[in-house]
Scaffold this active site. Structure first.
Site, PDB file in Angstrom:
ATOM      1  CG  HIS A  72      31.872  40.138  26.642  1.00 25.14           C
ATOM      2  ND1 HIS A  72      31.835  41.495  26.409  1.00 25.14           N
ATOM      3  CD2 HIS A  72      33.199  39.820  26.790  1.00 25.14           C
ATOM      4  CE1 HIS A  72      33.067  41.979  26.420  1.00 25.14           C
ATOM      5  NE2 HIS A  72      33.907  40.983  26.649  1.00 25.14           N
ATOM      6  CG  HIS A  96      37.965  38.579  23.825  1.00 21.69           C
ATOM      7  ND1 HIS A  96      36.663  38.554  23.374  1.00 21.69           N
ATOM      8  CD2 HIS A  96      37.929  39.216  25.024  1.00 21.69           C
ATOM      9  CE1 HIS A  96      35.877  39.154  24.258  1.00 21.69           C
ATOM     10  NE2 HIS A  96      36.613  39.569  25.269  1.00 21.69           N
ATOM     11  CD  GLU A 100      41.517  37.719  31.270  1.00 21.61           C
ATOM     12  OE1 GLU A 100      41.007  38.403  32.165  1.00 21.61           O
ATOM     13  OE2 GLU A 100      41.771  38.150  30.124  1.00 21.61           O
ATOM     14  CG  ASP A 101      37.712  34.953  31.834  1.00 21.14           C
ATOM     15  OD1 ASP A 101      38.568  35.263  32.684  1.00 21.14           O
ATOM     16  OD2 ASP A 101      37.037  35.794  31.221  1.00 21.14           O
ATOM     17  CG  ASP A 163      37.095  43.083  26.013  1.00 23.11           C
ATOM     18  OD1 ASP A 163      36.022  42.544  26.319  1.00 23.11           O
ATOM     19  OD2 ASP A 163      38.062  43.181  26.798  1.00 23.11           O
ATOM     20  CG  ASP A 284      35.019  73.828  19.834  1.00 24.65           C
ATOM     21  OD1 ASP A 284      34.839  74.174  21.004  1.00 24.65           O
ATOM     22  OD2 ASP A 284      35.846  72.958  19.501  1.00 24.65           O
TER      23      ASP A 284
END
Length: 733
Positions: A72, A96, A100-101, A163, A284
């Site tokens: 990921h 990233h 957090e993980d 992400d 349109d």
């Protein structure tokens, strides 16, 4: 590649692990190949180092699809690499999720990759260590944290968008309820943010992926097919119209590119929902884009397509002269196409097209070719970030901030002029109050009236394209709470709420001081005479930091003044007098009419100056003033500690609503006659209700404003002199 990408795989006998390793090696190698096309070799090596760091941190973690988690972050980095983002952004994309993980700390990233990368990673990371009262509050606080990090560095939101895009591409493995929640969040927040930053390609993909819900997606797609299929000639209208436009441009010696497309399903769906139209009214469904060399040629090309097909009146928009909020520039026109097919044509230059597709990311994507100058999308994004910071300062909590940002993310623009001729861009439906706050916060706060095209107009009047708006201000004016019922811009809403909260707090403190002094006076004390040590001990016992906080609570009705007075006086028992409330033995509290929002007047009895009154302390509202003969007073008598003696000041300021019930003969013009008399007596009519009694008589209920009982009596005397008036009485709500 200057340096080969090798991943050491030791001690992995299982075939599945070997296959994962091969896929992982291919992914990072492919990413590095792409980076080598525009980044120096040292930067690519640092990205590869980030991959090794991230792979080790996520070791043993897998996504719900079963693949290693590191897939990921590499995919997110790939999306940013396709935008030609700088290597710090690519490194942060790979890392990233490590804060957090995984057990990895921000300090470790800072030591290894520098403070800039650490701040980017931290900005994208969610708050996981803090306990929140609800899931909604947690999501809102995480969003606020990310947006504030974005204000410091715009790359935070670009990493988050990438992400979210990869998560949407792989959403199929999630539970149905989670898929719906993530898709809704994408359509409500992330796709609009991409649009606000001018990133059209990313917005369209996020919308398409978020809109893949069975019912609405299938219905919209089927409807588009039904709406267009009967009108499509052999070979389809798109090719034939495109060929006609190209041929006419060549005849006029204009070297331009022509592209065609069908409108995206989500755009069709949203237009139908917002405007309440059917497929037949969507003009349109088919669109063509004409790309030319410079702005002057855009206007020449516009004349050519208008000569080729007739334009639809009122459907032309010039976003070149007046760009959108996200920096988007283009000419838009809708034409009566052949075969009964309405077509939209967008005409722009190559530079405008690149900014329209990449938006803020065009700064990185085309930096090498354009010298790195700031594009219009960048400048607009910076202005938006400045407004976000102002909204954050004024928001009471993260949920309010999220609400304001959502309001701000859905602009359908209207363009109006200042008296000096400057153009102001506002969302459709904006009012003069929204305009005032767009000019300056102080102009909005002191606004009292507005002129639209040189005529006085109500502040709630919706504005339209081309109007000139002038705001009239007064030094002592302040926002009206009623404005919140009609303003639509987030800036106006957040500033009004912020000002009213501060104003209400100030009024509550002043009222609380008066109430506490009144309660203390019944015990032979005043607030100024209290010893400091006793006051400090009381504040410590209550767990508050200042006396103003206690006074604010008293003014808002959250604390009962007589109980606070007893604590401060050191008395735990009732006074010897038979009165239930110690404050009742002292002079009643004087009502001036200028107490503001912390003193309100009951609608059930509508008291006015001169009426005998009594006050009821209501938690969160302050004091509610009732007439002594109000039927609700008897209902509240079982709460004696919440009643307080009040009286009117001799000279009360302001006007108060009163209700009149007038029975009149049912003849033409009687309403106008009564209204004229009321106006002549200096009273304003707030509301009129008509109750038809029978064919002969009618009862009218007027809500008017008066200064006091004498003023009301004068109005009633004048009304009684009208011949058509049969009966008149004062109503009680």
């Amino acid at each position: 590649m200057t340096a080969p990408i090798n991943i050491q795989e030791a001690g992995q006998p299982m075939v599945a692990k070997a296959r994962d390793a091969d896929s992982e090696r291919f992914l990072i190698s492919d990413l590095c190949d792409l980076l080598e096309s525009y980044l120096p070799h040292d930067a690519v090596q640092e990205v590869y180092g980030a991959y090794l760091f991230g792979a080790e941190a996520h070791e043993g973690q897998h996504r719900m699809s079963g693949e290693p988690y590191i897939y990921h972050p590499i995919a997110v980095a790939r999306i940013l690499a396709e935008m030609h983002m700088d290597h710090q952004s690519i490194v942060a994309a790979i890392l990233h999720d490590v804060i957090e993980d995984t057990p990895t700390a921000k300090e470790q990233i800072q030591t290894r990759f520098g403070a800039e990368v650490a701040e980017l990673v931290d900005g994208v990371s969610k708050l996981t260590q803090i306990q929140f009262e609800s899931k909604a509050e947690q999501q809102a606080e995480n969003f606020r944290k990310m947006m504030l990090a974005m204000v410091r560095d715009i790359r935070v939101i670009l990493i988050k968008l990438a992400d979210r895009l990869h998560n949407m591409r792989t959403l199929g493995v999630m539970r149905p309820d989670k898929r719906r929640r993530i898709a809704r969040e994408t359509l409500e927040i992330y796709a609009p943010i991409a649009n606000r930053l001018g990133m059209n390609q990313m917005r369209l993909e996020l919308e398409d992926l978020g809109f893949r819900r069975p019912a609405s997606h299938a219905l919209t797609g089927a409807g588009r097919g039904r709406a267009t299929r009967p009108r499509q000639p052999q070979g389809g209208p798109l090719n034939k119209i495109e060929t006609a436009i190209k041929g006419r441009l060549r005849q006029e010696h204009i070297d331009g590119e022509v592209r065609s497309r069908e409108k995206h399903l989500y755009s069709l769906y949203r237009k139908m929902r917002v405007k309440g139209v059917s497929f037949a009214d969507v003009s349109d469904v088919y669109a063509f884009r004409v790309i030319v060399d410079k702005p002057d040629t855009c206007y020449r090309a516009l004349g050519i397509v208008h000569n080729l097909y007739k334009p639809v009146p009122g459907k032309f928009k010039d976003y070149i002269a007046i760009p959108k909020a996200n920096g988007y520039q283009s000419l838009h026109t809708v034409l009566f196409g052949p075969y009964g097919v309405p077509i939209e044509v967008q005409i722009r230059t190559d530079d405008m097209d690149r900014v329209a597709e990449a938006g803020i990311a065009a700064h990185w994507l085309y930096k090498a070719g354009e010298g790195g100058g700031a594009n219009s999308a960048q400048l607009r994004a910076r202005e938006w970030l400045r407004e976000l910071l102002e909204m954050q300062k004024n928001a009471g909590n993260s949920l309010e901030f999220l609400e304001n940002v959502k309001i701000d993310l859905f602009p359908d623009e209207v363009y109006v002029f200042t008296p000096q001729g400057d153009i102001m861009e506002l969302p459709r439906g904006a009012t003069p109050v929204d305009f005032a706050y767009a000019v300056h916060t102080e102009v909005g706060n002191t606004c009292i009236a507005a002129k639209v095209d040189r005529h006085l107009s109500p502040l709630r009047t919706p504005l339209f394209n081309g109007q000139t708006v002038e705001i009239i201000t007064a030094p002592g004016a302040h926002p009206n709470p009623a404005w919140l019922n009609f303003v639509i811009t987030a800036k106006a809403r957040s500033n009004i709420r912020h000002h009213l909260k501060n104003l209400r707090s100030e009024e509550a403190v002043n009222l609380g001081r008066r109430l506490l002094d009144k309660a203390l006076s019944g015990m032979g004390l005043t607030l100024n005479e209290l010893p400091k040590d006793r006051l400090d001990a009381f504040l410590a016992e209550c767990g508050v930091g200042s006396l103003d906080a206690v006074l604010d609570d008293i003014g808002l009705g959250n604390r009962i003044p007589v109980l606070v007075a007893r604590q401060l006086a050191g008395r735990s028992e009732e006074p010897e007098a038979s009165a239930t409330d110690g404050a009742r033995v002292s002079t009643p509290l004087a009502i001036k009419g200028t107490e503001g929002m912390v003193v309100s007047y009951a609608r059930c009895c509508r008291p006015i100056p001169g009426d005998p009154i009594i006050g009821f302390v209501s938690a969160g509202r302050g004091i509610v003033i009732h007439a002594e003969n109000c039927k609700n007073v008897a209902d509240y008598r079982n709460q004696p500690e919440k009643w307080i003696d009040v009286q009117w000041e001799p000279d009360v300021e302001g006007e108060f609503p009163a209700e009149l019930r007038i029975e009149v003969a049912n003849q033409r013009g009687v309403l106008a006659t009564v209204a004229a008399v009321i106006a002549d007596m200096g009273s304003n009519i707030e509301n009129v209700a008509i109750e038809e009694r029978d064919g002969m008589n009618t009862t009218m209920v007027f809500t008017i404003t008066v200064k006091n009982r004498q003023h009301l009596a004068s109005v009633m005397r004048r009304i009684r002199h009208i011949k058509l008036v049969l009966r008149l009485s004062r109503g009680r709500g």
